[in-house]
Write a protein that holds these residues in place. Structure first.
Motif, PDB file in Angstrom:
ATOM      1  N   VAL A  78       0.822  -1.203   0.000  1.00 50.28           N
ATOM      2  CA  VAL A  78       0.000   0.000   0.000  1.00 50.28           C
ATOM      3  C   VAL A  78       0.864   1.264   0.000  1.00 50.28           C
ATOM      4  O   VAL A  78       0.344   2.363   0.077  1.00 50.28           O
ATOM      5  CB  VAL A  78      -1.016   0.030   1.154  1.00 50.28           C
ATOM      6  CG1 VAL A  78      -1.917  -1.178   1.093  1.00 50.28           C
ATOM      7  CG2 VAL A  78      -0.344   0.137   2.489  1.00 50.28           C
TER       8      VAL A  78
ATOM      9  N   PHE B 287       2.033  16.426  -6.067  1.00 54.34           N
ATOM     10  CA  PHE B 287       1.147  16.383  -4.913  1.00 54.34           C
ATOM     11  C   PHE B 287       0.346  15.092  -4.831  1.00 54.34           C
ATOM     12  O   PHE B 287       0.034  14.616  -3.746  1.00 54.34           O
ATOM     13  CB  PHE B 287       0.214  17.596  -4.956  1.00 54.34           C
ATOM     14  CG  PHE B 287      -0.625  17.709  -3.728  1.00 54.34           C
ATOM     15  CD1 PHE B 287      -0.038  18.017  -2.513  1.00 54.34           C
ATOM     16  CD2 PHE B 287      -1.993  17.492  -3.768  1.00 54.34           C
ATOM     17  CE1 PHE B 287      -0.805  18.119  -1.362  1.00 54.34           C
ATOM     18  CE2 PHE B 287      -2.760  17.586  -2.625  1.00 54.34           C
ATOM     19  CZ  PHE B 287      -2.167  17.907  -1.417  1.00 54.34           C
TER      20      PHE B 287
ATOM     21  N   GLU C 132      -1.037  12.670  -1.645  1.00 52.51           N
ATOM     22  CA  GLU C 132      -2.436  12.298  -1.382  1.00 52.51           C
ATOM     23  C   GLU C 132      -2.578  10.781  -1.314  1.00 52.51           C
ATOM     24  O   GLU C 132      -3.251  10.237  -0.440  1.00 52.51           O
ATOM     25  CB  GLU C 132      -3.339  12.859  -2.487  1.00 52.51           C
ATOM     26  CG  GLU C 132      -3.453  14.371  -2.437  1.00 52.51           C
ATOM     27  CD  GLU C 132      -4.360  14.919  -3.524  1.00 52.51           C
ATOM     28  OE1 GLU C 132      -5.300  15.653  -3.209  1.00 52.51           O
ATOM     29  OE2 GLU C 132      -4.119  14.603  -4.708  1.00 52.51           O
ATOM     30  N   ARG C 133      -1.934  10.100  -2.237  1.00 52.12           N
ATOM     31  CA  ARG C 133      -2.014   8.647  -2.301  1.00 52.12           C
ATOM     32  C   ARG C 133      -1.405   8.023  -1.043  1.00 52.12           C
ATOM     33  O   ARG C 133      -1.910   7.060  -0.484  1.00 52.12           O
ATOM     34  CB  ARG C 133      -1.268   8.186  -3.558  1.00 52.12           C
ATOM     35  CG  ARG C 133      -1.522   6.781  -3.947  1.00 52.12           C
ATOM     36  CD  ARG C 133      -2.959   6.570  -4.348  1.00 52.12           C
ATOM     37  NE  ARG C 133      -3.253   5.146  -4.363  1.00 52.12           N
ATOM     38  CZ  ARG C 133      -4.450   4.621  -4.161  1.00 52.12           C
ATOM     39  NH1 ARG C 133      -5.477   5.400  -3.911  1.00 52.12           N
ATOM     40  NH2 ARG C 133      -4.620   3.333  -4.185  1.00 52.12           N
TER      41      ARG C 133
ATOM     42  N   MET D 230      -1.191   9.386   1.865  1.00 47.18           N
ATOM     43  CA  MET D 230      -2.057   9.602   3.018  1.00 47.18           C
ATOM     44  C   MET D 230      -3.193   8.599   3.034  1.00 47.18           C
ATOM     45  O   MET D 230      -3.586   8.097   4.086  1.00 47.18           O
ATOM     46  CB  MET D 230      -2.633  11.018   2.961  1.00 47.18           C
ATOM     47  CG  MET D 230      -1.641  12.055   3.358  1.00 47.18           C
ATOM     48  SD  MET D 230      -0.909  11.619   4.951  1.00 47.18           S
ATOM     49  CE  MET D 230       0.098  13.055   5.184  1.00 47.18           C
ATOM     50  N   ALA D 231      -3.733   8.315   1.860  1.00 49.66           N
ATOM     51  CA  ALA D 231      -4.790   7.308   1.798  1.00 49.66           C
ATOM     52  C   ALA D 231      -4.251   5.973   2.305  1.00 49.66           C
ATOM     53  O   ALA D 231      -4.904   5.274   3.085  1.00 49.66           O
ATOM     54  CB  ALA D 231      -5.311   7.178   0.366  1.00 49.66           C
ATOM     55  N   ALA D 232      -3.047   5.647   1.892  1.00 41.18           N
ATOM     56  CA  ALA D 232      -2.433   4.392   2.337  1.00 41.18           C
ATOM     57  C   ALA D 232      -2.207   4.407   3.846  1.00 41.18           C
ATOM     58  O   ALA D 232      -2.474   3.429   4.547  1.00 41.18           O
ATOM     59  CB  ALA D 232      -1.119   4.166   1.607  1.00 41.18           C
TER      60      ALA D 232
END
Lengths: 956, 405
Positions: free
Chosen positions: B269, B299, B303-304, B306-308
């Motif tokens: 992830v 950026f 974001e990715r 943080m989702a992980a």
């Protein structure tokens, strides 16, 4: 109820509505329009936090995002750490406390939603202060698509905190009127409570909109709490204002010490008096307005301490009229008080030194102003260069960037009139790129202001202890990090010359405010200490984000099931209904096996294997990647990509193929069928489908663009069902009466189009199990009908659905490798025993050159072999290493290979494994040892094909 | 004491002007260059050494990494040099006399797929036989080590287990660099900042000096340790290196009460995270795909990531991103470094460490100093030659079983 420091009828808050809230366990009342900070100050609460290192009481320094001190922990409605009290809008029921430097995360999951939106515009204006409003107005009246973002709940910027009038109107009223005009235009979007926090390449600006935070408990559940705006603007105007700089002097951290402009904001915007008896310490003119405004509101200003010997005449007159004493050429050299300042000490100052005796003056409020720092963060993110202006003691933007302008106070403009004028023409494109007439807005009228007297740049006030030998007092540079002048001097004394080193040594500028109040001061102190020029020393780099952003806001909607798309085949519902256990393979959900009620996975797999070997079984193979390769040069492209020859394939035939990387290592494998002269269909492993298509496209587009080929992913166009086992021919014959299924008519490695159960189908006679097998392909939406028909036709034969685990066992019994499981990027086709699939005729293909490298010709390369544990019930763990001796020597122990696949076999009646072993083919018959957690186990090396080596079963 | 958490020494280093010549010139004043200089003096008695840095000392990747230290690499060659480094880390605070905030809080490498599990267990078995501490943990055991990891089976990519190296951990990157720098300075080594190498002086196949923005400096030997910019330097000697430089972003949160007791990495992830001593979460993710030396990422990667992070650690939802930045990772075709000799006599290479450079710092310094001093590689860096890309003797750490960071 009116709080003790609230002025009835003053300010922009709704004093008619009470909001109850709690701070540090005590209940207070505020009003809509308050921040937590203004509400606390209205109640006389100045101490809100505790310094992290020295545990000193800390108060509220500012009225905005530059706040370095008043960090609070929200407890209710939902815990959130480390918010600036000056940016938390008040709502009923808010429970907060002032922590000692560190926040606390909730232990429960955040119930709020977050999302992101893309927007495009001609003109993005950041900041709805005087300059930004005029820039937006000019752009909007010119017909441009405008987005105006502002971090406050209402427009006006600095106008909210002063008593200045624009076009004869109070500032906030004028601002509201401009926004009303903007909002009425169709192509203008005004986003309040929205902070532009980062500028990235190609004019990409990120902004965070706080949509429901201010609603507290009343936030609607269906609305996202915060939203990230991904703004792509043709041009951007940065009108983000300026931050007032504090002054550094002994004991400059006590509650009640505040920026002068902040006190003015609390008065005008919130109707709050920040004290009863104030002292103002300044190095420039702007703080005088705070002094006079406060006196006019009923505060006693005991003294204005101006470090300059020449004080501004007009302001001196204003002070005289109000009976304010001015101590010119003096500085504050210390303070007294514990929970709150009670007294300031002043002394004459000249030439960088203190002269003469100290005098005390009682106060409960000390306002400070050390000049203004333009907020140039976005400009810096965009790689704009800042230059030092010695007159202001500040770093200013150096000209426009191609698509970005800075306007107003952010651009170093000092007065309201200058800011308005700067903003009015900021929407205009740079002259060099302008196609039409210049764009501007008429500059509204402002009231006259006194002439400016030059400010004094004062990075830190000397500690009197240096001269009179007393106890030195801390002079704080970074309040949140508790870093002092002494820390900076210690850093320079240690040999540090770069401000980046000093930042890291002292931690200045690494806290919430990211150096907004402390950064330039630290550079100034370093410059003073080294006798260096601050202009060349510079400041540390501004990095995104401008203000802190919650992790959850950045994650947005990509949470849970949306974190990564789940892909399922058209047969998924059937699998679920029939008890399948699923495995994640890439993004796909694949049935791993179909255990019956009470059946273990091991037993289910043995049952499924038996069915495939002895009767008939079927699986859902739809997830295999499929790429349609079309065009006159399709065969040529595939010849270059696969190790074996593909272009000689005849329509109607199928071939197994291997792809390698340029290093000659196996990348993927699959089958290729030739559909027509200029059309092939190839399959990839499930997990590699996207990667292989990318790989093919990369070669096609970058290296061989002249080849006339198109590649199309058709993975989910098809449902693919391998029908496997000795009875598969009978089952297929039953559902495809028109198809001649005889071995001679439909031999191995061919394909036929036929009608199966009334559905047009393409059937490939290929086998990944070693059994007689047919792979039936139909259009996706007809998959369920095909599947049900096969199940029904197979019922007399006990047809059994099987999952990936059984597929793995069946292929491993046959020694067929799975790329990615039995290989790891270091394995050649020859290592796998697939040397037969490497062409010796083709002039070139990817990987060919590497096969002649010295390393690829070593006889002791790792090769794929079979393993039979001496204990036939022992299933070796996959990943187990193999060594030469039964006794494990001291590390490092030479490792000869490792187990790549390991199973129980129904057909063999025992466990077995595949392994990669150094010179493995030469070791067939030898015994190696697998040291496991509980002991060392002997294993016999065998040929990788353990079942039906002659291959007689695949023809039925 | 400030939040710096440690009492720094009163004096770190002089700021000398370059001398006319040195026995060894190390190009690149990052962690590797400083460690190399230190071990040249400490282990080999070579003190006429200059470290040339075009910016400020240790301001490149050394200042930008997420400070994870571990040695649980799959292949023998990698495990040997990283384990050598880890053993040096374990005595480094004492050796350098500098508080490095070295904390052996362990590293978890999570497995999210059955193939992850196979590869992880393979690595554990290999690590143990190589003398590297390693354990395989089932999900419940993962939760015992790090209670805030979401091990529920219902998440998109459930945690199926993890490898755990208890001796792994973190250290404070700046202090490590300063510790080496201070000791090097004490040995009389000149640390010269704002000094960019603009040319290599090569005569009859041997390097004899460097041209710099602060003048020519004669050199008996030149050791390049400039990460991705080593390509630029090597090109001055006519060498083409198989390096690709990419931005790699990292970020920190606000200061938080302790919630995260170890280091967690997840390749599947794509995130890795620890909590530093002061209390901030330190986080990184995958590299940006574009090439370049601009220390600037995109950026969407953040974001990715943080989702992980929130998939693994739901409690992080309202932690705040305070600051993000990018370093430049120099990657090789097999994701292993290049450390050793070159066809030019007296010129040595150390580069291609990709995402592994920080954890290797003392080990690299030790081995590269040995290589420079003896004109032959130390056994630990002998496999990491430049010519392996010709012979094919790769140490492929980004094959299926590799861990990306």
């Amino acid at each position: 109820m009116t709080a003790p420091f609230r002025l009835p009828g003053r300010g922009l808050v709704d004093q008619g509505t009470d909001l109850e809230f709690s701070f540090d366990g005590r209940r207070y009342t505020g009003h809509p329009g308050d921040t937590l900070a203004s509400a606390l100050l209205a109640n006389g609460v100045h101490r809100v936090a505790t310094g992290i290192a020295y545990r000193r009481p800390r108060g509220i320094m500012s009225a905005g995002v530059e706040e370095p001190s008043a960090l609070v922990q929200i407890e209710e409605p939902f815990p959130e750490p480390m918010l600036q009290a000056t940016t938390v809008e008040l709502y009923a029921g808010l429970v907060a406390r002032g922590p000692a430097g560190r926040g606390r995360l909730a232990t429960a999951a955040d119930p709020a939603r977050y999302d992101a939106v893309h927007a495009h515009c001609d003109l993005l204006v950041v900041g709805a202060g005087p300059a930004g409003l005029l820039a937006a107005l000019a752009g909007a009246r010119d017909g441009q698509r405008v987005v105006l973002v502002d971090d406050q709940p209402r427009p006006g910027g600095s106008l909210l905190g002063t008593a200045e009038r624009v076009d004869g109107l109070p500032g906030p009223e004028w601002a509201a009127g401009v926004v009303a005009e903007l909002a009425a235009l169709p192509d203008v979007r005004v986003l309040s409570r929205t902070t532009a926090f980062g500028h990235y390449d190609d004019d990409f600006v990120l902004a965070l909109e706080r949509r429901t935070d201010h609603l507290g408990f009343d936030a609607p559940a269906g609305t996202s709490r915060q939203r990230v705006w991904r703004l792509r603007a043709r041009r951007t105007v940065v009108a983000t204002g300026a931050h007032e700089r504090p002054l550094v002097f002994p004991d400059n951290d006590r509650p009640g010490i505040m920026l002068a402009g902040a006190a003015r904001t609390y008065l005008h915007r919130y109707g709050v008096l920040t004290g009863r008896q104030a002292v103002v310490f300044t190095t420039d003119d702007s703080a005088y307005a705070a002094a006079t405004d406060l006196v006019d509101a009923g505060v006693t200003v005991a003294a204005v301490v101006d470090a300059r010997t020449t004080v501004p005449e007009a302001w001196a007159e204003q002070c005289a009229r109000r009976g304010i004493e001015i101590r010119a050429g003096e500085v504050v050299t210390g303070t007294s008080g514990s929970e709150r300042i009670t007294r300031a000490h002043t002394a004459p100052y000249a030439g960088g030194r203190l002269h003469g005796p100290r005098r005390g003056v009682d106060c409960d409020l000390l306002l400070v102003s050390g000049g203004w720092n333009p907020v140039a963060h976005l400009y810096s993110h965009a790689r704009g260069a800042l230059h030092y202006d010695p007159a202001r003691g500040a770093f200013l933007p150096t000209g426009d960037l191609p698509n970005l302008r800075v306007a107003g106070a952010a651009n170093g403009r000092a007065t309201l009139a200058d800011c308005l004028a700067d903003g009015a023409q900021a929407a205009d494109a740079p002259a060099s790129t302008r196609a039409s007439i210049p764009v501007s807005a008429p500059v509204p009228a402002t009231e006259p202001v006194p002439d400016q007297t030059p400010g004094l740049v004062l990075w830190s006030v000397p500690d009197p202890a240096e001269t009179d030998g007393g106890e030195p007092r801390p002079r704080f540079v970074d309040l949140q990090r508790d870093a002092t002048v002494a820390d900076v001097l210690r850093a320079t004394g240690a040999g540090l010359r770069s401000v980046e080193h000093v930042k890291r040594y002292t931690t200045i500028g690494t806290a919430h405010d990211q150096g907004r109040t402390s950064g330039v001061i630290a550079s100034g102190i370093v410059a003073d200490a080294l006798g260096a020029d601050i202009a060349t020393l510079g400041t540390t780099t501004f990095r995104p984000p401008y203000t802190p952003v919650a992790f959850a806001a950045l994650a947005g909607r990509d949470r849970g099931a949306l974190f990564d798309p789940v892909r399922v085949t058209p047969l998924h519902a059937w699998h679920t209904a029939h008890g399948a256990e699923f495995e994640n393979v890439g993004q796909w959900k694949r049935p791993r096996c179909y255990p019956r009620p009470g059946e273990s996975m091991d037993r289910a797999v043995l049952r499924e294997c038996r069915a495939a070997r002895e009767g008939v079984a079927l699986m859902d193979g739809s997830t295999l990647g499929k790429v349609s390769v079309q065009g006159p040069d399709a065969g040529e492209l595939l010849d270059r990509l696969y190790t074996n020859l593909i272009s000689t394939l005849k329509p109607g035939a199928a071939r197994y193929g291997v792809m390698c990387g340029v290093d000659g290592m196996v990348l993927d494998d699959g089958t290729v069928i030739r559909v027509a002269e200029e059309e092939f269909l190839l399959t990839t492993t499930t997990g590699n489908a996207a990667k292989i298509l990318d790989w093919m496209e990369e070669w096609l587009q970058t290296e061989w663009p002249h080849l006339r080929v198109t590649l199309t992913s058709v993975t989910d166009h098809w449902v693919t069902v391998p029908l496997v086992g000795p009875d598969s021919r009978a089952v297929l014959a039953a559902v495809a009466p028109d198809l001649d299924v005889a071995n001679a008519a439909f031999p191995f490695m061919t394909w036929r189009d036929a009608t199966v159960a009334g559905i047009p189908a393409r059937i490939c006679r290929i086998s990944f199990s070693g059994e007689l097998a047919y792979e039936v392909n139909v259009r996706g939406w007809e998959g369920p009908r095909l599947w049900e028909a096969l199940i029904a036709a197979g019922e007399p034969y006990g047809i059994t659905p099987y999952g990936t685990e059984t597929m793995h066992v069946l292929r491993a019994e046959k020694g067929y490798p799975i790329i990615g499981q039995d290989t790891d990027g270091t394995v050649t086709p020859q290592d796998l025993g697939l040397g037969w699939a490497v062409s010796r005729k083709k002039p070139d293909f990817i990987g060919k050159r590497s096969f002649t490298r010295a390393e690829n010709l070593r006889p002791d390369r790792k090769q794929l072999v079979g393993l039979l544990p001496e204990d036939p019930s022992l299933r070796l763990p996959e990943g187990a290493q193999l060594i030469a001796t039964a006794a494990v020597p001291a590390p490092p122990v030479p490792m000869l290979g490792h187990v790549t696949s390991s199973y129980r076999s129904a057909a063999l009646g025992r466990t077995f494994a595949l392994a990669l072993v150094k010179a493995g083919r030469e070791r067939i018959g030898d015994t190696l040892y697998a040291p496991l957690e509980e002991g060392v186990h002997p294993v016999r090396i065998t040929d990788p094909v353990l079942y039906d080596k002659e291959g007689t079963r695949r023809d039925g | 004491m400030t939040l710096a958490d440690v009492e720094h020494p009163d004096f770190l280093w002089r700021n000398p002007d370059p001398a006319s010549g040195y026995d060894v010139v190390v190009v690149g004043g990052g962690g590797h260059g400083l460690a190399t200089a230190y071990y040249l003096a400490r282990n080999h008695g070579i003190r006429r050494v200059a470290v040339l840095e075009k910016g400020w000392l240790a301001g490149g990747n050394m200042a930008r990494n997420t400070t994870i230290i571990r040695s649980n690499y799959l292949w023998d060659e990698s495990a040997a040099i990283y384990e050598h480094a880890l053993k040096l880390w374990e005595g480094l605070e004492q050796d350098l006399g500098y508080p490095l905030l070295f904390s052996q809080r362990g590293v978890l490498n999570l497995a999210h797929t059955l193939q992850d599990v196979r590869e992880s267990r393979r690595r554990v078995y290999a690590n143990r036989l190589n003398g590297v501490d390693a354990e395989w943990l089932e999900p419940e055991q993962v939760a015992e080590v790090c209670p805030i990891v979401d091990i529920s089976p219902d998440v998109r990519h459930p945690v199926l287990g993890a490898t755990y190296q208890p001796r792994a951990g973190i250290a404070k990157h700046d202090y490590v660099a300063w510790g080496f720098a201070r000791r090097a300075d004490e040995y009389g080594i000149d640390l010269i900042q704002d000094c960019e190498v603009t040319g290599l002086d090569i005569r009859a196949g041997r390097v004899v000096g460097v041209n710099t923005t602060r003048g020519r400096i004669a050199a008996g030997k030149v050791a390049l340790a400039a990460a991705g910019h080593t390509s630029v330097l090597a090109a001055m000697a006519g060498l083409r290196l198989p390096l690709q430089s990419h931005p790699l972003q990292a970020l920190v949160s606000d200061l938080l009460e302790p919630v995260h007791p170890t280091v967690v990495m997840s390749n599947a992830v794509h995130v890795y995270v620890s909590q530093a001593h002061k209390g901030e979460l330190v986080m990184g993710a995958g590299i940006d795909s574009q090439n370049g030396y601009g220390q600037r990422g995109s950026f969407h990667i953040i974001e990715r990531q943080m989702a992980a992070a929130l998939e693994l650690f739901p409690v992080f939802a309202r932690a705040h991103l305070l600051r993000s930045w990018a370093g430049i990772v120099d990657t090789t075709p097999d994701a292993s470094p290049i450390v050793g000799l070159t066809p030019v006599a007296g010129l040595y290479l150390n580069c291609g460490w990709g995402t592994g450079g920080f954890k290797a710092t003392p080990g690299v310094g030790w081995c590269f100093a040995h290589t420079v001093a003896n004109d032959e590689p130390h056994p630990y860096n002998a496999p990491f030659t430049l010519d392996r890309f010709t012979t094919g003797a790769l140490v492929d750490e980004h094959g299926a079983a590799a861990v990306a960071h």
